[in-house]
Design a protein around this motif. Structure first.
Motif, PDB file in Angstrom:
ATOM      1  N   LEU A 159       0.865  -1.170   0.000  1.00 19.14           N
ATOM      2  CA  LEU A 159       0.000   0.000   0.000  1.00 19.14           C
ATOM      3  C   LEU A 159       0.901   1.220   0.000  1.00 19.14           C
ATOM      4  N   HIS A 160       0.739   2.060  -1.032  1.00 19.49           N
ATOM      5  CA  HIS A 160       1.614   3.212  -1.192  1.00 19.49           C
ATOM      6  C   HIS A 160       0.918   4.240  -2.082  1.00 19.49           C
ATOM      7  N   SER A 161       0.966   5.476  -1.655  1.00 20.93           N
ATOM      8  CA  SER A 161       0.384   6.561  -2.445  1.00 20.93           C
ATOM      9  C   SER A 161       1.494   7.473  -2.947  1.00 20.93           C
ATOM     10  N   LYS A 162       1.510   7.688  -4.255  1.00 19.90           N
ATOM     11  CA  LYS A 162       2.519   8.573  -4.848  1.00 19.90           C
ATOM     12  C   LYS A 162       2.311  10.030  -4.437  1.00 19.90           C
ATOM     13  N   THR A 163       1.117  10.338  -3.944  1.00 17.48           N
ATOM     14  CA  THR A 163       0.833  11.714  -3.538  1.00 17.48           C
ATOM     15  C   THR A 163       1.298  12.011  -2.113  1.00 17.48           C
ATOM     16  N   LEU A 164       1.776  10.991  -1.401  1.00 19.52           N
ATOM     17  CA  LEU A 164       2.269  11.170  -0.039  1.00 19.52           C
ATOM     18  C   LEU A 164       3.779  11.008   0.012  1.00 19.52           C
ATOM     19  N   SER A 165       4.389  11.603   1.013  1.00 16.19           N
ATOM     20  CA  SER A 165       5.833  11.429   1.210  1.00 16.19           C
ATOM     21  C   SER A 165       6.093  10.014   1.747  1.00 16.19           C
ATOM     22  N   GLU A 166       7.361   9.602   1.717  1.00 16.76           N
ATOM     23  CA  GLU A 166       7.726   8.283   2.253  1.00 16.76           C
ATOM     24  C   GLU A 166       7.309   8.179   3.720  1.00 16.76           C
ATOM     25  N   GLU A 167       7.567   9.253   4.474  1.00 16.06           N
ATOM     26  CA  GLU A 167       7.240   9.265   5.902  1.00 16.06           C
ATOM     27  C   GLU A 167       5.729   9.140   6.123  1.00 16.06           C
ATOM     28  N   GLU A 168       4.940   9.868   5.325  1.00 20.31           N
ATOM     29  CA  GLU A 168       3.478   9.807   5.453  1.00 20.31           C
ATOM     30  C   GLU A 168       2.966   8.409   5.084  1.00 20.31           C
ATOM     31  N   ASN A 169       3.523   7.833   4.027  1.00 18.26           N
ATOM     32  CA  ASN A 169       3.134   6.481   3.622  1.00 18.26           C
ATOM     33  C   ASN A 169       3.400   5.493   4.745  1.00 18.26           C
ATOM     34  N   LYS A 170       4.583   5.572   5.351  1.00 14.94           N
ATOM     35  CA  LYS A 170       4.942   4.653   6.442  1.00 14.94           C
ATOM     36  C   LYS A 170       4.008   4.832   7.634  1.00 14.94           C
ATOM     37  N   LYS A 171       3.668   6.097   7.947  1.00 13.27           N
ATOM     38  CA  LYS A 171       2.807   6.378   9.087  1.00 13.27           C
ATOM     39  C   LYS A 171       1.385   5.844   8.851  1.00 13.27           C
ATOM     40  N   ILE A 172       0.862   6.053   7.668  1.00 14.12           N
ATOM     41  CA  ILE A 172      -0.517   5.653   7.358  1.00 14.12           C
ATOM     42  C   ILE A 172      -0.643   4.149   7.126  1.00 14.12           C
ATOM     43  N   PHE A 173       0.261   3.576   6.335  1.00 13.60           N
ATOM     44  CA  PHE A 173       0.115   2.186   5.910  1.00 13.60           C
ATOM     45  C   PHE A 173       0.932   1.194   6.723  1.00 13.60           C
ATOM     46  N   GLY A 174       1.855   1.679   7.548  1.00 10.67           N
ATOM     47  CA  GLY A 174       2.633   0.788   8.412  1.00 10.67           C
ATOM     48  C   GLY A 174       3.360  -0.300   7.641  1.00 10.67           C
ATOM     49  N   LYS A 175       3.268  -1.538   8.147  1.00 10.80           N
ATOM     50  CA  LYS A 175       3.998  -2.648   7.522  1.00 10.80           C
ATOM     51  C   LYS A 175       3.519  -2.949   6.102  1.00 10.80           C
ATOM     52  N   CYS A 176       2.332  -2.502   5.755  1.00  9.39           N
ATOM     53  CA  CYS A 176       1.822  -2.719   4.397  1.00  9.39           C
ATOM     54  C   CYS A 176       2.512  -1.808   3.379  1.00  9.39           C
ATOM     55  N   ASN A 177       3.356  -0.869   3.854  1.00  8.34           N
ATOM     56  CA  ASN A 177       4.093   0.022   2.954  1.00  8.34           C
ATOM     57  C   ASN A 177       5.502  -0.486   2.675  1.00  8.34           C
ATOM     58  N   ASN A 178       5.842  -1.641   3.156  1.00  7.43           N
ATOM     59  CA  ASN A 178       7.166  -2.219   2.929  1.00  7.43           C
ATOM     60  C   ASN A 178       7.455  -2.285   1.425  1.00  7.43           C
ATOM     61  N   PRO A 179       8.585  -1.711   0.951  1.00  7.20           N
ATOM     62  CA  PRO A 179       8.907  -1.732  -0.491  1.00  7.20           C
ATOM     63  C   PRO A 179       8.994  -3.139  -1.078  1.00  7.20           C
ATOM     64  N   LEU A 198       3.626 -14.252  -5.005  1.00  6.02           N
ATOM     65  CA  LEU A 198       3.798 -13.203  -6.001  1.00  6.02           C
ATOM     66  C   LEU A 198       3.600 -11.841  -5.369  1.00  6.02           C
ATOM     67  N   LYS A 199       4.300 -10.890  -5.875  1.00  5.70           N
ATOM     68  CA  LYS A 199       4.107  -9.507  -5.436  1.00  5.70           C
ATOM     69  C   LYS A 199       2.983  -8.925  -6.276  1.00  5.70           C
ATOM     70  N   GLY A 200       1.904  -8.535  -5.628  1.00 12.29           N
ATOM     71  CA  GLY A 200       0.695  -8.093  -6.323  1.00 12.29           C
ATOM     72  C   GLY A 200       0.933  -7.097  -7.425  1.00 12.29           C
ATOM     73  N   GLU A 201       1.717  -6.058  -7.159  1.00 15.75           N
ATOM     74  CA  GLU A 201       1.910  -5.007  -8.152  1.00 15.75           C
ATOM     75  C   GLU A 201       2.744  -5.472  -9.343  1.00 15.75           C
ATOM     76  N   GLN A 202       3.487  -6.556  -9.190  1.00 19.61           N
ATOM     77  CA  GLN A 202       4.365  -7.018 -10.265  1.00 19.61           C
ATOM     78  C   GLN A 202       3.906  -8.342 -10.863  1.00 19.61           C
ATOM     79  N   SER A 203       2.770  -8.833 -10.434  1.00 21.10           N
ATOM     80  CA  SER A 203       2.315 -10.131 -10.902  1.00 21.10           C
ATOM     81  C   SER A 203       1.282  -9.984 -12.008  1.00 21.10           C
TER      82      SER A 203
END
Length: 114
Positions: free
Chosen positions: A25-45, A88-93
Motif C-alpha cells: 500500500l503506497h500513495s505517490k501523492t504522499l511522502s515516504e514518511e506519510e506512507n509509512k505512518k498511514i500504511f505501516g507494515k503494508c508500505n514495505n517496499p 507473487l508480489k501483487g503489483e508485479q504479478s
C-alpha cells in the motif's frame, strides 16, 4: 430418482489448497514518511504478505462404476492453478492478482469452473 426409479446416490467432496500473495500500500501523492505512518507494515517496499486458504466443495451424483463424484486428481489439478500465484508480489504479478480482493478470488473460482 433415475430412469429405473432407483434413488440416485449423491455426495459432497471438499479439497483445501493454500497459497500466499503479497501487496504494497503506497500513495505517490504522499511522502515516504506519510506512507509509512498511514500504511505501516503494508508500505514495505518488498511487499507485505498474506496466506489464503481455498476450500472447494463439489456436490454431485456418485458415478456407478468409479464410485466418485469427481476424480480427486482432476480436482487437485484444477485447484493448483493457485500455485502459480504463490508468493507473487501483487503489483508485479499477473493482472488478475494486481489488487487481491474478494472480487479477484471470485474471478479465480469462475476460471476453475470452466
Amino acid at each position: 430418482m433415475d430412469a429405473k426409479g432407483q434413488r440416485r446416490r449423491m455426495a459432497y467432496i471438499t479439497r483445501i489448497e493454500t497459497f500466499s500473495a503479497c501487496h504494497r500500500l503506497h500513495s505517490k501523492t504522499l511522502s515516504e514518511e506519510e506512507n509509512k505512518k498511514i500504511f505501516g507494515k503494508c508500505n514495505n517496499p518488498n511487499g507485505h504478505g498474506h496466506n489464503y486458504k481455498v476450500e472447494v466443495t463439489v456436490y454431485g451424483e456418485i458415478h456407478p462404476v468409479t464410485g466418485m463424484v469427481i476424480n480427486i486428481t482432476d480436482l487437485k489439478a484444477y485447484m493448483q492453478h493457485t500455485d502459480c500465484f504463490s508468493h507473487l508480489k501483487g503489483e508485479q504479478s499477473k493482472p488478475l492478482w494486481r489488487h487481491l480482493t474478494t472480487k479477484t478470488l471470485i474471478k479465480m473460482f469462475r476460471t476453475l469452473q470452466t
